[in-house]
Design an enzyme around this catalytic site. Sequence first.
Site, short mmCIF file in Angstrom:
data_model
loop_
_atom_site.label_atom_id
_atom_site.label_comp_id
_atom_site.label_asym_id
_atom_site.label_seq_id
_atom_site.Cartn_x
_atom_site.Cartn_y
_atom_site.Cartn_z
N LYS A 65 4.99 27.47 27.66
CA LYS A 65 5.14 26.10 27.40
C LYS A 65 3.55 25.55 27.16
O LYS A 65 3.54 24.59 26.29
CB LYS A 65 5.77 25.38 28.54
CG LYS A 65 7.33 25.60 28.65
CD LYS A 65 8.13 25.29 29.90
CE LYS A 65 9.58 25.83 29.74
NZ LYS A 65 10.30 25.56 31.14
N GLN A 109 9.68 23.22 36.90
CA GLN A 109 10.33 24.63 36.35
C GLN A 109 11.27 24.88 37.58
O GLN A 109 10.98 24.94 38.84
CB GLN A 109 9.12 25.48 36.27
CG GLN A 109 9.27 26.92 35.89
CD GLN A 109 10.04 26.95 34.59
OE1 GLN A 109 9.41 26.27 33.48
NE2 GLN A 109 11.17 27.62 34.38
N ASP A 132 13.35 17.31 30.26
CA ASP A 132 14.31 18.29 30.26
C ASP A 132 15.89 17.49 30.13
O ASP A 132 16.79 18.60 30.18
CB ASP A 132 14.08 19.17 31.69
CG ASP A 132 14.00 20.40 31.43
OD1 ASP A 132 14.05 21.01 30.44
OD2 ASP A 132 13.79 21.14 32.46
#
Length: 297
Positions: A65, A109, A132
């Site tokens: 990422k 994460q 997200d």
Amino acid sequence: MSQESNPSAATGGAQVLDGKATAAAVRSDVAAGVEALVSGGGRQPGLTVVLVGDDPASQVYVRSKDRAATEAGFRVETVRMPADSAQADVEATVRRLNDEDAVDGILVQLPLPRGLDSDAVTELIDPAKDVDGLTKDNIARLVLGQDGLVPCTPAGCIEICDRHGISLAGKDVVVIGRSHLVGKPFAQLALARNATVTVCHSRTRDLEAHCRAADVVVAAVGVTELVKGSWIKEGAVVLDVGINRGEDGKLRGDVDFEGARERASAITPVPGGVGPMTIAMLLANTLETSRRRQGRG
Ligand code: NAD
């Protein structure tokens, strides 16, 4: 699907939807968007990843990422916290990032180490920075058809269809898997595209019959080659989200690729299909939040 949008259908083999190339195209569009934002007097978009603990798979994801976001022109920061961090400390980190103006996107994460409540941490993220798309606010927006941030993997499935001229309108779409991360949000996105959607799961009685009737099969389960090639209707589109590592170390999807490609009109491979789209959509979401937050949306 018409042969017009799938030239290889005439030869009996499915069009293999190249997620790597599609993701590269999305990333390049995002990089152009970042450049336009900055050259127009805007601020460089900022993405912050919170990594708690030292799970090896998470470390790999975070590194990819970081690389992709840096290449696209973002300001990237990874906040690393020890595996034994207290819930209150992780929450304090998210609150601090919510307040930092230069941070446009916050990604925690997952999974968090055992003992930490990931739902509580996720819910603290400012919905305007929730790249997200996992906060209740963004989930509600998705269900209500309002502008918001959409989870990256299902958004990537839609993007791969869009960029290959595959329309979901009026299609019978079977989604296998009902997770908050993939199955459920994909079902909502497909509904918004006017598909007729069936969501199958571990308690579904006759998965094969559902698949045989589907114009589009989306498999997001995590069981190697659960979906047999013979279950795929002639000319159907197959999007395989599953990532399963076999004993031989190779990655395989939830669909028997070789069998399914004989019957499908288009199919995503594993690896190199939906997988690369996830990070690309994360970048697209971060650019979007940055534009909105800078009043340049
Ligand atoms: P999950 O474990 O949260 O959900 C799996 C779903 O599959 C559940 O809803 C369950 O009901 C259903 N299921 C389980 N066994 C079944 C069966 N025999 N028949 C029908 N349904 C069954 O998983 P997830 O997070 O949604 O991930 C699914 C897969 O997608 C995994 O392989 C994961 O690695 C992969 N994934 C890939 C990406 C990507 O970037 N490409 C992102 C997220 C997840």
